[in-house]
Design a protein around this motif. Structure first.
Motif, PDB file in Angstrom:
ATOM      1  N   SER A  30       1.126 -10.530  -3.014  1.00  0.00           N
ATOM      2  CA  SER A  30       0.595  -9.664  -1.977  1.00  0.00           C
ATOM      3  C   SER A  30      -0.386 -10.425  -1.078  1.00  0.00           C
ATOM      4  O   SER A  30      -0.507 -10.123   0.091  1.00  0.00           O
ATOM      5  CB  SER A  30      -0.051  -8.455  -2.628  1.00  0.00           C
ATOM      6  OG  SER A  30      -1.434  -8.527  -2.714  1.00  0.00           O
ATOM      7  N   ARG A  31      -1.081 -11.395  -1.643  1.00  0.00           N
ATOM      8  CA  ARG A  31      -2.010 -12.179  -0.819  1.00  0.00           C
ATOM      9  C   ARG A  31      -1.261 -13.039   0.183  1.00  0.00           C
ATOM     10  O   ARG A  31      -1.697 -13.197   1.309  1.00  0.00           O
ATOM     11  CB  ARG A  31      -2.881 -13.066  -1.694  1.00  0.00           C
ATOM     12  CG  ARG A  31      -3.975 -12.304  -2.377  1.00  0.00           C
ATOM     13  CD  ARG A  31      -5.030 -13.281  -2.792  1.00  0.00           C
ATOM     14  NE  ARG A  31      -5.184 -13.305  -4.232  1.00  0.00           N
ATOM     15  CZ  ARG A  31      -5.932 -14.184  -4.869  1.00  0.00           C
ATOM     16  NH1 ARG A  31      -6.565 -15.121  -4.206  1.00  0.00           N
ATOM     17  NH2 ARG A  31      -6.055 -14.150  -6.167  1.00  0.00           N
ATOM     18  N   ALA A  32      -0.129 -13.588  -0.241  1.00  0.00           N
ATOM     19  CA  ALA A  32       0.661 -14.423   0.673  1.00  0.00           C
ATOM     20  C   ALA A  32       1.219 -13.592   1.825  1.00  0.00           C
ATOM     21  O   ALA A  32       1.274 -14.057   2.967  1.00  0.00           O
ATOM     22  CB  ALA A  32       1.785 -15.103  -0.083  1.00  0.00           C
ATOM     23  N   MET A  33       1.597 -12.351   1.530  1.00  0.00           N
ATOM     24  CA  MET A  33       2.084 -11.454   2.587  1.00  0.00           C
ATOM     25  C   MET A  33       0.979 -11.149   3.583  1.00  0.00           C
ATOM     26  O   MET A  33       1.210 -11.151   4.789  1.00  0.00           O
ATOM     27  CB  MET A  33       2.607 -10.147   1.994  1.00  0.00           C
ATOM     28  CG  MET A  33       3.988 -10.225   1.451  1.00  0.00           C
ATOM     29  SD  MET A  33       5.154 -10.667   2.703  1.00  0.00           S
ATOM     30  CE  MET A  33       6.022  -9.158   2.856  1.00  0.00           C
ATOM     31  N   SER A  34      -0.217 -10.880   3.084  1.00  0.00           N
ATOM     32  CA  SER A  34      -1.316 -10.567   3.995  1.00  0.00           C
ATOM     33  C   SER A  34      -1.690 -11.788   4.835  1.00  0.00           C
ATOM     34  O   SER A  34      -2.053 -11.655   6.005  1.00  0.00           O
ATOM     35  CB  SER A  34      -2.526 -10.057   3.214  1.00  0.00           C
ATOM     36  OG  SER A  34      -3.094 -11.080   2.429  1.00  0.00           O
ATOM     37  N   LEU A  35      -1.582 -12.974   4.258  1.00  0.00           N
ATOM     38  CA  LEU A  35      -1.865 -14.201   5.000  1.00  0.00           C
ATOM     39  C   LEU A  35      -0.851 -14.387   6.125  1.00  0.00           C
ATOM     40  O   LEU A  35      -1.224 -14.666   7.271  1.00  0.00           O
ATOM     41  CB  LEU A  35      -1.833 -15.402   4.057  1.00  0.00           C
ATOM     42  CG  LEU A  35      -2.075 -16.775   4.666  1.00  0.00           C
ATOM     43  CD1 LEU A  35      -3.468 -16.858   5.269  1.00  0.00           C
ATOM     44  CD2 LEU A  35      -1.900 -17.843   3.607  1.00  0.00           C
ATOM     45  N   GLY A  36       0.410 -14.203   5.833  1.00  0.00           N
ATOM     46  CA  GLY A  36       1.448 -14.338   6.854  1.00  0.00           C
ATOM     47  C   GLY A  36       1.354 -13.269   7.923  1.00  0.00           C
ATOM     48  O   GLY A  36       1.538 -13.537   9.113  1.00  0.00           O
TER      49      GLY A  36
END
Length: 82
Positions: A1-7
């Motif tokens: 979920s953190r990678a999605m928010s970063l992207g």
């Protein structure tokens, strides 16, 4: 979920800057094509577009720095979970 928010954060920042430059550029194009007075008035949005290009460049440097810091933190967290 953190990678999605970063992207999502990165793409939203890039999209907003490009949309603003597109809007100012089309305003400049429409003003400069209308009349001689509009041609003179078209230089004001041109200054805005130039300022946005400079700001977009600075923002891209900041975004790249933030992305690298967050990405390295996410990779570290995934490798060394406690």
């Amino acid at each position: 979920s953190r990678a999605m928010s970063l992207g999502l954060r990165l793409s939203a920042n890039v999209l907003s800057g490009h949309l603003l430059m597109l809007i100012l550029g089309s305003l400049m194009f429409n003003l400069m094509g209308s009349s001689m007075f509009g041609f003179m008035g078209g230089f004001m949005p041109m200054a805005g577009v130039m300022a946005m290009v400079i700001l977009e460049f600075a923002m891209s440097m900041i975004q790249a720095y933030v992305w690298c810091i967050l990405f390295s933190g996410y990779v570290k967290d995934s490798m060394y979970t406690h």
